[in-house]
Structures are given as structure tokens and as C-alpha cells.
Motif scaffolding. Structure first.
Motif, mmCIF file in Angstrom:
data_model
loop_
_atom_site.group_PDB
_atom_site.id
_atom_site.type_symbol
_atom_site.label_atom_id
_atom_site.label_comp_id
_atom_site.label_asym_id
_atom_site.label_seq_id
_atom_site.Cartn_x
_atom_site.Cartn_y
_atom_site.Cartn_z
ATOM 1 N N ALA A 131 0.798 -1.226 0.000
ATOM 2 C CA ALA A 131 0.000 0.000 0.000
ATOM 3 C C ALA A 131 0.831 1.278 0.000
ATOM 4 C CB ALA A 131 -0.918 -0.009 1.218
ATOM 5 N N GLY A 133 1.701 4.850 0.943
ATOM 6 C CA GLY A 133 0.817 5.930 1.369
ATOM 7 C C GLY A 133 -0.476 6.010 0.585
ATOM 8 N N PRO A 135 -3.471 4.344 0.131
ATOM 9 C CA PRO A 135 -4.869 4.316 0.595
ATOM 10 C C PRO A 135 -5.331 5.660 1.158
ATOM 11 C CG PRO A 135 -3.703 2.377 1.374
ATOM 12 C CD PRO A 135 -2.673 3.275 0.747
ATOM 13 N N GLU A 136 -4.469 6.305 1.932
ATOM 14 C CA GLU A 136 -4.857 7.594 2.520
ATOM 15 C C GLU A 136 -4.847 8.705 1.482
ATOM 16 O OE1 GLU A 136 -3.030 5.396 4.160
ATOM 17 O OE2 GLU A 136 -4.465 5.003 5.766
ATOM 18 N N SER A 139 -8.042 8.369 -0.377
ATOM 19 C CA SER A 139 -9.254 8.792 0.334
ATOM 20 C C SER A 139 -9.267 10.269 0.659
ATOM 21 C CB SER A 139 -9.504 7.971 1.609
ATOM 22 O OG SER A 139 -8.386 7.348 2.082
ATOM 23 N N ASP A 160 -7.859 -7.622 -8.228
ATOM 24 C CA ASP A 160 -7.733 -8.765 -7.313
ATOM 25 C C ASP A 160 -7.792 -8.319 -5.857
ATOM 26 O OD1 ASP A 160 -7.409 -10.131 -9.626
ATOM 27 O OD2 ASP A 160 -5.309 -10.687 -9.320
ATOM 28 N N PHE A 161 -7.396 -7.071 -5.614
ATOM 29 C CA PHE A 161 -7.313 -6.573 -4.240
ATOM 30 C C PHE A 161 -7.491 -5.060 -4.307
ATOM 31 C CE2 PHE A 161 -5.403 -5.231 -0.307
ATOM 32 C CZ PHE A 161 -5.501 -6.289 0.572
ATOM 33 N N ILE A 162 -8.412 -4.521 -3.529
ATOM 34 C CA ILE A 162 -8.542 -3.050 -3.499
ATOM 35 C C ILE A 162 -7.575 -2.515 -2.448
ATOM 36 C CG2 ILE A 162 -10.027 -1.050 -3.095
ATOM 37 C CD1 ILE A 162 -12.398 -2.655 -4.040
ATOM 38 N N THR A 163 -6.419 -2.045 -2.922
ATOM 39 C CA THR A 163 -5.471 -1.424 -2.000
ATOM 40 C C THR A 163 -5.941 -0.006 -1.691
ATOM 41 O OG1 THR A 163 -3.751 -2.611 -3.219
ATOM 42 C CG2 THR A 163 -3.022 -0.989 -1.598
ATOM 43 N N ILE A 165 -8.964 2.921 -2.648
ATOM 44 C CA ILE A 165 -10.312 3.027 -3.211
ATOM 45 C C ILE A 165 -10.397 4.113 -4.287
ATOM 46 C CG2 ILE A 165 -11.012 4.577 -1.327
ATOM 47 C CD1 ILE A 165 -13.644 2.310 -2.169
ATOM 48 N N LEU A 177 -19.394 5.997 1.661
ATOM 49 C CA LEU A 177 -18.296 5.708 2.592
ATOM 50 C C LEU A 177 -17.818 6.987 3.295
ATOM 51 C CD1 LEU A 177 -16.203 3.257 0.369
ATOM 52 C CD2 LEU A 177 -17.416 2.659 2.469
ATOM 53 N N LEU A 179 -15.956 9.392 2.288
ATOM 54 C CA LEU A 179 -14.536 9.705 2.103
ATOM 55 C C LEU A 179 -14.392 11.203 1.861
ATOM 56 C CD1 LEU A 179 -13.776 6.625 -0.120
ATOM 57 C CD2 LEU A 179 -12.798 7.060 2.137
#
Lengths: 262, 229
Positions: A131, A133, A135-136, A139, A160-163, A165, A177, A179
Motif C-alpha cells: 500500500a 501511502g 490508501p490515505e 481517500s 484482485d485486491f482493493i489497495t 479506493i 463511505l 470519504l
């Protein structure tokens, strides 16, 4: 009339991204591909763009691109260097970032990003770095720009993976959500620019690089990609843009002890 | 937070049972091949992962240094990491009702950092990219700081980043202790080594040859540095 030099598709991806940054904006620069366009913008049409890196430099003006976001060059040229907790707490979470600029290994039709694994998490086919930085940034930045090369492997229907959004399942998912940021507003590739469509927030082609066909985009996208009502052609690189980018890359290669190319 | 080539060496050598991290790559170069081999193929043995984001771990060190049980932050909403890391929870703000992420504080048994200077009382001065170094020391049960040099006076302005000697357990003078990375004001990052590591670490054989020649078969750090030149 200026003679147009031939830019490579990778160069056009950087140049088209750099044009999106406006003078005076505050840009949080993600690791990897975003560094070249962010600095190109600073060296061309947006000299007052403020570049922030997650390692702590604020207002970095590197003469060469950093190999690592912890490079001393970033600290030396910055207005100030703060600790990593401070970068995330006061500057990103504190709502001071106009543009979060991210790369990724995979993106899906709702601009969710994967930098974690290809395949199942417990037994991945490819273990990616993770990840950082992102994800933050995804958001909290007021807006997010994404840059990555386009192919069926990178543009998938579902990551395959939501690191980090983007718009989740699409529609108003992001709003539900709660955000703080608006989410991805532009995705720039070596073929085109995509933007989220009003309402669905599905990534839709709004611009094509010169010479790129709709068929090429369709062949390199892992979902039935839609085109906006009006699809514009991205202006070719100017001599000034191309020179600034090539100079930057040349200085960078020399500084990092790589071949200087030609 | 960001394990790089040193962690890759320890993982490949079988020294690590578990990795707590937020970004594991060779910056600007690519993968950490030994980390990948451990995760993808359990070589030399399985590696347990506890995975976070940078903001999460940075906050968790702050909470540890603050002697608080957990850190609170925005972020993670809509992402998959909380599904695979049970230490990431949500809490509701008692004042506004906002849902926030909570992560337990980090309290390392031992933290080791590298800094530029110490004075004779063991006060440490560090500058440049600080990362979470101060928080890593102040959250740890025991701490070791290696420095480039020991000086009579630090000559630091009042707001410089200083760790008082009494807050640290041990100070060791280790010139070039950040190798192959850099110490701001002393020497540059050895970018060539980071690039070379991509090839060295890609195959198990070449990795084992390297670790034997440069780690197992060297007497001490000085000899390691000499051979690295």
C-alpha cells in the motif's frame, strides 16, 4: 510554426499528465510513475506547483527524479522537511492536498487500485510491494490523478485486491463511505485519458493520444470500455515539453549511475 | 514501514518469521525477490505478513511513543486491507459519530536507527528525511542509535531534531552505518547497489553466493564495507 518532435507513447503519457497540474496546486506525489509528470509540470507550465512526498519533503524541487522517495535530493531542495507522521496527519488528513498523484499495478472500471497482490492474498501469484501511502492519498486528497500503462493485464474489470479506493462498486459508493476527497478524476495512460462518467463513475475514455484508435483502447481494456460523447485528441508534445522531459530523464540517469542513453 | 534490501537479505537468510510492513519493494528498481520468494513459494520458509499502510504505521508509532493503546485515523474505508489484517478496526468518534480506523500502537522490543551525530553525553542530532525515526526510538522498550560521528558540540539550532541521551539506551559510532543507503551530509545513496541487488537476489543461487561472500564469510562491518567498495 514549430516543428513537432516525435514523442514516445511513454513520454506522451507523462506530458499529458503534467498538463493536468495547475500552477499553485499542492500535489502529493506517489512513488513510481507520477514523479516524472509532477516534476515536468513544475519545469514547464506550473512552476509554482508544490510537490509533497510521503517521506516528508514539502515543496521539493529536485533537479533529478528521485530513485527512492527517501532520496536526499528531495530534502535538500524542499521548503521544509517534516516527519512521516506529520505528512500524513497535518498535511494529507489535514485537507491540504489538492491533487494526489498515484500509479498502480492494476486498475478497475471504477478506478480502484491494486498494488498488493495478483491472485489470492494468502497464496499470491505475484506479491506486489503493497500500500505505502496510497490508501490515505486516495481517500483524503481533494482529487486524484492516476497514471499507468494500459493493457488487459493492468486495466481489469475487477481488481484482485482493493489497495486504494477509487469509486468502490461505482455510483455513489464513495459518497456513502463518507470519504473526504472527490476520488480519481483523471486516469492517464499511454493510449488515452479516462474520466469517471457522471452518475455511474465508470471510467470512460474522454481523450485519445494522437494516432491512437478506439480499437486499440478496446483491445487493451479488460471491460467493455465506453467512450464519452465527445472524444478529443490530445495535443502532441511541444518542443519545450519534450526537451524539458528528456533533459530531466537524462540528468536523472546520470545521477543514478545508469547509462545516459543517447 | 518500508523494508528494503537489508530486510530482503534477512528474509532470504531465514532470519525472519514475520514481517510487519506497509511497502516492501526495491525503491525505483522493482521487487524484493527474496520477500516475494518467501511469500509466493515459502522459501526458505513461510513468512507471516502483517500488512498496513504508511499512514497507519506512522500513526501507530506515534501512539506507541505517546503511551496510548491505539492510533486513530481516516483512511482504509472501502479498501481490502482491513479484511486481511484483523488488527485494523473501526471505532466511532464519541463526539461526532464519525467512523474512523483504529490500529494498535507499536511498542518494539528494540528499535535501531542511524543518525548523523552524537555528542559526548549521547544526545543525538538527526536531519534530512526523518521518517519515523524519532517515534521508533520513543515507542521502543530499548533503543540503539548508531551515528556517523561523535562530536564535542552538536551546534544545533533550538528546534533541531534531537533525541536526548537519557531517552536512549545505547549509542554506537558506526561510520557508513546507513550503507547501502545514505547519511545526509556524509555520503550518497549507493544506487548502483540497489540496482545490482535486483540481479543478485533474483535467483536463490546467486543470493546464497552473495550472502556467503559478503555476510557469513566476513569478520566484521569494516571488512564488509571494504569488500563493498
Amino acid at each position: 510554426m514549430t516543428e513537432t518532435l516525435a514523442a514516445t507513447t511513454t513520454e506522451m503519457m507523462s506530458i499529458a499528465s503534467a498538463r493536468l497540474l495547475k500552477d499553485g496546486q499542492v500535489c502529493f506525489v506517489g512513488i513510481g510513475l507520477p514523479s516524472a509528470p509532477a516534476n515536468l509540470a513544475r519545469l514547464t507550465q506550473a512552476p509554482g506547483v508544490v510537490l509533497i512526498y510521503e517521506s516528508g519533503p514539502i515543496g521539493a524541487m529536485p533537479t533529478v527524479l528521485p530513485l527512492s522517495i527517501g532520496d536526499g535530493e528531495l530534502a535538500l531542495t524542499a521548503d521544509t522537511v517534516v516527519s512521516t507522521p506529520e505528512i500524513f496527519r497535518y498535511w494529507l488528513q489535514g485537507n491540504r492536498i489538492d491533487i494526489g498523484f498515484l500509479g498502480a499495478a492494476q486498475i478497475d472500471r471504477f478506478a480502484n487500485l491494486n498494488t498488493t497482490v495478483i491472485g489470492p492474498y494468502a497464496k499470491p501469484k505475484i506479491r506486489l510491494p503493497g500500500a505505502g501511502g496510497a490508501p490515505e492519498i486516495a481517500s483524503s486528497a481533494k482529487e486524484v490523478f492516476i497514471i499507468l500503462r494500459q493493457s488487459k493485464r493492468t486495466f481489469v474489470n475487477k481488481v484482485d485486491f482493493i489497495t486504494s479506493i477509487g469509486f468502490g462498486d461505482g455510483g455513489d459508493h464513495r459518497a456513502r463511505l463518507k470519504l473526504p476527497g472527490k476520488g480519481p478524476t483523471k486516469v492517464v495512460t499511454d493510449l488515452c485519458i479516462m474520466e469517471p462518467a457522471a452518475g455511474t463513475n465508470e471510467l470512460t475514455v474522454t481523450h485519445l493520444h494522437e494516432g491512437v484508435t478506439r480499437e486499440q483502447v478496446i483491445e487493451n481494456t479488460g471491460w467493455p470500455v465506453q467512450f464519452a460523447d465527445t472524444v478529443d485528441t490530445i495535443a502532441p508534445a511541444t518542443e519545450a515539453e519534450l526537451n524539458a522531459l528528456r533533459e530531466l530523464q537524462r540528468r536523472t540517469m546520470i545521477a543514478h549511475g545508469m547509462d545516459s542513453g543517447e | 514501514m518500508t523494508p528494503d534490501v537489508i530486510f530482503d537479505q534477512m528474509i532470504g537468510a531465514g532470519c525472519a518469521r514475520k514481517l510487519i510492513f506497509s511497502w516492501g519493494g526495491n525503491p525505483g528498481v522493482g521487487s524484493l525477490h527474496r520477500l516475494r520468494d518467501a511469500v509466493e513459494n515459502e522459501w526458505p520458509h513461510a513468512l507471516e505478513l502483517e500488512e498496513h499502510s504508511h499512514a497507519d504505521l506512522a500513526n501507530a508509532y506515534v501512539a506507541g511513543a505517546s503511551n496510548l493503546p491505539f492510533a486513530v485515523m481516516r483512511g482504509y474505508a472501502g479498501g481490502d486491507l482491513p479484511k486481511y489484517n484483523p488488527t485494523i478496526k473501526t471505532i466511532v468518534c464519541p463526539f461526532t459519530g464519525e467512523e474512523l480506523a483504529a490500529v494498535p500502537s507499536i511498542r518494539p522490543d528494540v528499535s535501531v536507527i542511524h543518525a548523523q551525530k552524537a555528542d559526548r553525553k549521547g544526545n543525538i542530532l538527526l536531519w534530512g528525511i526523518l521518517g519515523v525515526q524519532k517515534e521508533a526510538i520513543l515507542s521502543a522498550k530499548r533503543s540503539i542509535v548508531t551515528v556517523e560521528e561523535m562530536v564535542d558540540e552538536l551546534d544545533a539550532p533550538p528546534n533541531a531534531c534531537i533525541l536526548p541521551g537519557w531517552a536512549i539506551d545505547r549509542v554506537c559510532v558506526v561510520p557508513r552505518g546507513a550503507t547501502p543507503s545514505y547519511a545526509h551530509g556524509y555520503y550518497e545513496r549507493d544506487n548502483r547497489f540497489y540496482k545490482a541487488w535486483d540481479n543478485i537476489s533474483r535467483e536463490r543461487d546467486s543470493f546464497e553466493q552473495w550472502i556467503k561472500a559478503h555476510i557469513y564469510d566476513v569478520a566484521d562491518f569494516d571488512q564488509y564495507l571494504q569488500e563493498a567498495q
